[in-house]
Design a protein around this motif. Structure first.
Motif, mmCIF file in Angstrom:
data_model
loop_
_atom_site.group_PDB
_atom_site.id
_atom_site.type_symbol
_atom_site.label_atom_id
_atom_site.label_comp_id
_atom_site.label_asym_id
_atom_site.label_seq_id
_atom_site.Cartn_x
_atom_site.Cartn_y
_atom_site.Cartn_z
ATOM 1 N N PRO A 1 0.804 -1.135 -0.004
ATOM 2 C CA PRO A 1 0.035 -0.115 -0.095
ATOM 3 C C PRO A 1 0.823 1.283 -0.190
ATOM 4 O O PRO A 1 0.280 2.251 -0.716
ATOM 5 C CB PRO A 1 -0.878 -0.135 1.221
ATOM 6 N N GLU A 2 1.875 1.264 0.663
ATOM 7 C CA GLU A 2 2.922 2.698 0.720
ATOM 8 C C GLU A 2 3.418 2.828 -0.493
ATOM 9 O O GLU A 2 3.996 3.955 -0.745
ATOM 10 C CB GLU A 2 3.885 2.295 2.095
ATOM 11 N N GLU A 3 3.485 1.859 -1.549
ATOM 12 C CA GLU A 3 4.027 2.091 -2.930
ATOM 13 C C GLU A 3 3.041 2.601 -3.754
ATOM 14 O O GLU A 3 3.337 2.924 -5.015
ATOM 15 C CB GLU A 3 4.654 0.620 -3.435
ATOM 16 N N LEU A 4 1.777 2.597 -3.339
ATOM 17 C CA LEU A 4 0.631 3.357 -4.361
ATOM 18 C C LEU A 4 0.025 4.464 -3.929
ATOM 19 O O LEU A 4 -0.099 4.785 -2.421
ATOM 20 C CB LEU A 4 -0.106 2.133 -4.368
ATOM 21 N N SER A 5 -0.580 5.132 -4.592
ATOM 22 C CA SER A 5 -1.559 6.130 -4.473
ATOM 23 C C SER A 5 -2.753 6.236 -5.082
ATOM 24 O O SER A 5 -2.739 5.753 -6.158
ATOM 25 C CB SER A 5 -0.888 7.533 -4.828
ATOM 26 N N PRO A 6 -3.857 6.278 -4.352
ATOM 27 C CA PRO A 6 -5.125 6.347 -5.169
ATOM 28 C C PRO A 6 -5.473 7.368 -6.334
ATOM 29 O O PRO A 6 -6.432 7.549 -6.890
ATOM 30 C CB PRO A 6 -6.294 6.035 -4.092
ATOM 31 N N SER A 7 -4.736 8.729 -5.969
ATOM 32 C CA SER A 7 -4.884 9.732 -6.686
ATOM 33 C C SER A 7 -3.602 10.063 -7.612
ATOM 34 O O SER A 7 -2.497 9.753 -6.795
ATOM 35 C CB SER A 7 -5.554 10.810 -5.974
#
Length: 90
Positions: free
Chosen positions: A76-82
């Motif tokens: 999750p810390e490697e990704l951004s929803p926006s």
């Protein structure tokens, strides 16, 4: 919107540099798979059997020609929803 609210087919963005850790055999180890801001699509979500509290996302990132790359496991810390707002250094 948070990552936990996203489902397969939803778009995400790399929040950091993502490298092959050896999990994608047809690509050299340590090859850059996505730079920060690279757009991708969630293929699947899940958890590690050894750590059920730890979410993992299977994502296919776009290349420079907008082709989807191989499925890549991401934390999750490697990704951004926006979309990220950053300036890339030359």
């Amino acid at each position: 919107m948070t990552l936990e609210q996203l489902n397969p087919g939803d778009m995400v963005y790399a929040a950091s540099h993502i490298y092959n850790d050896g999990g994608i055999p047809e690509i050299p180890d340590d090859a850059l798979l996505a730079k920060p801001g690279t757009r991708g699509v969630i293929v699947e979500t899940g958890h590690l059997e050894e750590a059920p509290e730890r979410a993992i996302f299977l994502v296919r990132f776009e290349d420079s020609e907008l082709n989807l790359g191989p499925p890549t496991g991401c934390w999750p810390e490697e990704l951004s929803p926006s979309e990220l707002d950053f300036e890339e250094n030359p």
